[in-house]
Scaffold this active site. Structure first.
Site, PDB file in Angstrom:
ATOM      1  N   ARG A  44     -56.798 -60.399  19.754  1.00 47.46           N
ATOM      2  CA  ARG A  44     -56.524 -60.254  21.183  1.00 47.46           C
ATOM      3  C   ARG A  44     -55.194 -59.534  21.372  1.00 47.46           C
ATOM      4  NH1 ARG A  44     -52.354 -62.696  21.166  1.00 47.46           N
ATOM      5  NH2 ARG A  44     -51.959 -62.085  23.303  1.00 47.46           N
ATOM      6  N   GLY A  45     -54.880 -59.221  22.646  1.00 46.54           N
ATOM      7  CA  GLY A  45     -53.669 -58.465  22.941  1.00 46.54           C
ATOM      8  C   GLY A  45     -54.027 -56.982  22.957  1.00 46.54           C
ATOM      9  N   ALA A  46     -53.546 -56.281  23.987  1.00 41.72           N
ATOM     10  CA  ALA A  46     -54.019 -54.906  24.227  1.00 41.72           C
ATOM     11  C   ALA A  46     -53.886 -53.961  23.024  1.00 41.72           C
ATOM     12  CB  ALA A  46     -53.306 -54.342  25.454  1.00 41.72           C
ATOM     13  N   ARG A  86     -64.378 -56.635  26.490  1.00 45.65           N
ATOM     14  CA  ARG A  86     -63.265 -57.006  27.376  1.00 45.65           C
ATOM     15  C   ARG A  86     -62.908 -55.780  28.216  1.00 45.65           C
ATOM     16  NH1 ARG A  86     -58.552 -60.617  25.263  1.00 45.65           N
ATOM     17  NH2 ARG A  86     -58.830 -61.437  27.380  1.00 45.65           N
ATOM     18  N   GLN A 189     -51.817 -69.082  24.961  1.00 45.64           N
ATOM     19  CA  GLN A 189     -51.247 -68.068  24.059  1.00 45.64           C
ATOM     20  C   GLN A 189     -49.732 -68.235  23.931  1.00 45.64           C
ATOM     21  OE1 GLN A 189     -53.488 -67.478  26.463  1.00 45.64           O
ATOM     22  NE2 GLN A 189     -54.828 -65.756  26.013  1.00 45.64           N
ATOM     23  N   ASP A 230     -51.794 -55.037  29.897  1.00 46.27           N
ATOM     24  CA  ASP A 230     -53.135 -54.676  29.408  1.00 46.27           C
ATOM     25  C   ASP A 230     -53.589 -53.336  29.946  1.00 46.27           C
ATOM     26  OD1 ASP A 230     -53.117 -57.708  28.917  1.00 46.27           O
ATOM     27  OD2 ASP A 230     -54.850 -56.922  27.836  1.00 46.27           O
ATOM     28  N   ASN A 240     -51.717 -57.604  33.650  1.00 46.48           N
ATOM     29  CA  ASN A 240     -51.338 -58.385  32.458  1.00 46.48           C
ATOM     30  C   ASN A 240     -51.891 -59.805  32.643  1.00 46.48           C
ATOM     31  OD1 ASN A 240     -49.938 -58.602  29.892  1.00 46.48           O
ATOM     32  ND2 ASN A 240     -48.485 -59.929  30.940  1.00 46.48           N
TER      33      ASN A 240
HETATM   34  O1  MRU Z   1     -56.252 -62.482  26.994  1.00 47.72           O
HETATM   35  P1  MRU Z   1     -55.252 -61.952  26.025  1.00 47.72           P
HETATM   36  O2  MRU Z   1     -54.629 -63.006  25.177  1.00 47.72           O
HETATM   37  O3  MRU Z   1     -55.790 -60.793  25.213  1.00 47.72           O
HETATM   38  O4  MRU Z   1     -54.109 -61.357  26.957  1.00 47.72           O
HETATM   39  C1  MRU Z   1     -53.042 -60.666  26.366  1.00 47.72           C
HETATM   40  C2  MRU Z   1     -51.978 -60.279  27.304  1.00 47.72           C
HETATM   41  O5  MRU Z   1     -52.081 -60.461  28.496  1.00 47.72           O
HETATM   42  C3  MRU Z   1     -50.804 -59.569  26.729  1.00 47.72           C
HETATM   43  O6  MRU Z   1     -49.673 -59.791  27.495  1.00 47.72           O
HETATM   44  C4  MRU Z   1     -51.090 -58.058  26.725  1.00 47.72           C
HETATM   45  O7  MRU Z   1     -52.317 -57.764  26.106  1.00 47.72           O
HETATM   46  C5  MRU Z   1     -50.014 -57.305  26.047  1.00 47.72           C
HETATM   47  S1  MRU Z   1     -49.997 -57.561  24.327  1.00 47.72           S
HETATM   48  C6  MRU Z   1     -48.760 -56.651  23.643  1.00 47.72           C
END
Ligand code: MRU
Length: 347
Positions: A44-46, A86, A189, A230, A240
């Site tokens: 996960r995470g962009a 996603r 998270q 994101d 985000n």
């Molecule tokens: O649902 P997630 O855990 O994938 O959400 C992640 C976030 O919102 C992060 O802040 C974003 O992806 C930036 S990661 C460098």
């Protein structure tokens, strides 16, 4: 250790659903396994999603060649499966399209080019995120009490992180007094992943309940809020993790800088503003249950958006590998003119 990598023709990830209790590395062998890992937030995470998308397409192409199937068809199928997992993080689409675009059906050996391109994304992600930390640390003053949301750390990328890369570099420079991480309901998270990373970095930290953050900011206990993103629209609106918008409102009301850190692959110039960003809604069970135990009465419905949009007017600065922009003051397009990575081919 990298959060995601290509190892011997397979994709290795750290299973983030098990942290901090267990550190388990998974080896993904099919594009269906990659799609499942993305949907269930094992990865996960962009930025990590961008790399997962690119590596996933490369994996599908390699498998199809090995199995004597039509490689072009396998790539298209993989691209649409992965893109459907996603919708908000634009990095996912970016990573898929970048690797898909390398395939040339007239050259069977271009499967190797695809793999090389996907592996180059892994290397680049690591470099870019360290650079974001170095650029962004310039915004952190000595003795800063930082607040961050969700996890924008090494676990959300190949390594280093975005918001947490800034924290890491600022900490190395002796500028960080401490970090408050919001727990980030419902999947935690912040308390599971960000606290785990801050502990490993040796940064003094604590976790707050999400609803405690605005009061903490208002009390004068936070000097800067730093989050990831994101998707950033062309006008600087930022999608985000849900709960980012209220933090930005609270920071603005108290005159606290609200800083967003993201690679250029998170900026989507084709999306004019935040209203055009698709917001993922996740299962009601994530809200209505805790560890499989029902906490709301049967029949109760839930609203469970994974993200919200912070208007550009509340964002003090966007930190990228190509420099810092102030939404509303600077044009985000200038970042792409100056970026060292744009147009770079890796073949
Ligand atoms: O649902 P997630 O855990 O994938 O959400 C992640 C976030 O919102 C992060 O802040 C974003 O992806 C930036 S990661 C460098």
């Amino acid at each position: 250790m990298r959060t995601i990598d290509w190892v011997d023709g397979r994709i290795h990830i750290i299973d983030q659903t098990l942290l901090p209790g267990e550190e388990v590395s998974l080896s993904l062998e099919t594009v269906e396994e990659v799609a499942e890992a993305i949907s269930s937030l094992r990865v996960r995470g962009a930025p990590a999603l961008g790399v997962a998308g690119g590596l996933g397409v490369a994996l599908a192409a390699r498998r199809a060649r090995e199995d004597g199937e039509d490689v072009g068809e396998a790539i298209s199928r993989a691209a649409s499966l992965l893109a459907s997992t996603r919708p908000t993080a634009v990095n996912l689409r970016w990573g898929i399209e970048r690797v898909e675009g390398v395939y040339d059906p007239s050259r069977p050996e271009s499967v190797e080019d695809l793999i090389r391109e996907a592996r180059a994304m892994v290397e680049e992600d690591e470099k870019i995120n360290r650079l974001i930390g170095e650029v962004g640390a310039g915004l952190i003053e000595g003795g800063s009490r930082v607040l961050t949301h969700c996890n924008a750390g090494a676990l959300a990328c190949v390594a280093h992180g975005t918001a947490l890369s800034i924290v890491k570099v600022a900490h190395e420079r002796g500028l960080v007094a401490g970090v408050t991480a919001t727990e980030t309901r419902p999947l935690l998270q912040g308390s599971r992943l960000t606290a785990w990373e801050l502990k490993r970095m040796g940064v003094p930290h604590r976790v707050t309940i999400d609803s405690g953050a605005a009061g903490l900011i208002a009390s004068g206990s936070i000097d800067v809020v730093v989050t990831g993103a994101d998707r950033i629209a062309a006008n600087g609106d930022v999608a985000n993790k849900v709960g980012t918008y209220p933090l930005a409102l609270a920071a603005n009301a108290s005159g606290v800088p609200f800083v967003v850190a993201a690679p250029l692959s998170t900026i989507d110039l084709a999306t004019p503003d935040g209203g055009a960003i698709p917001i993922e809604e996740r299962s009601a069970s994530e809200v209505l249950e805790v560890n499989g135990l029902r906490i709301a009465p049967e029949g109760t419905e839930a609203y469970n958006p994974a993200f919200d949009v912070t208007p550009a007017s509340l964002v003090s600065a966007i930190v990228t590998e190509a420099g810092i922009v102030r939404p509303g003051v600077d044009d985000l397009r200038t970042l792409f003119e100056e970026a060292p990575w744009v147009g770079e081919t890796t073949g």
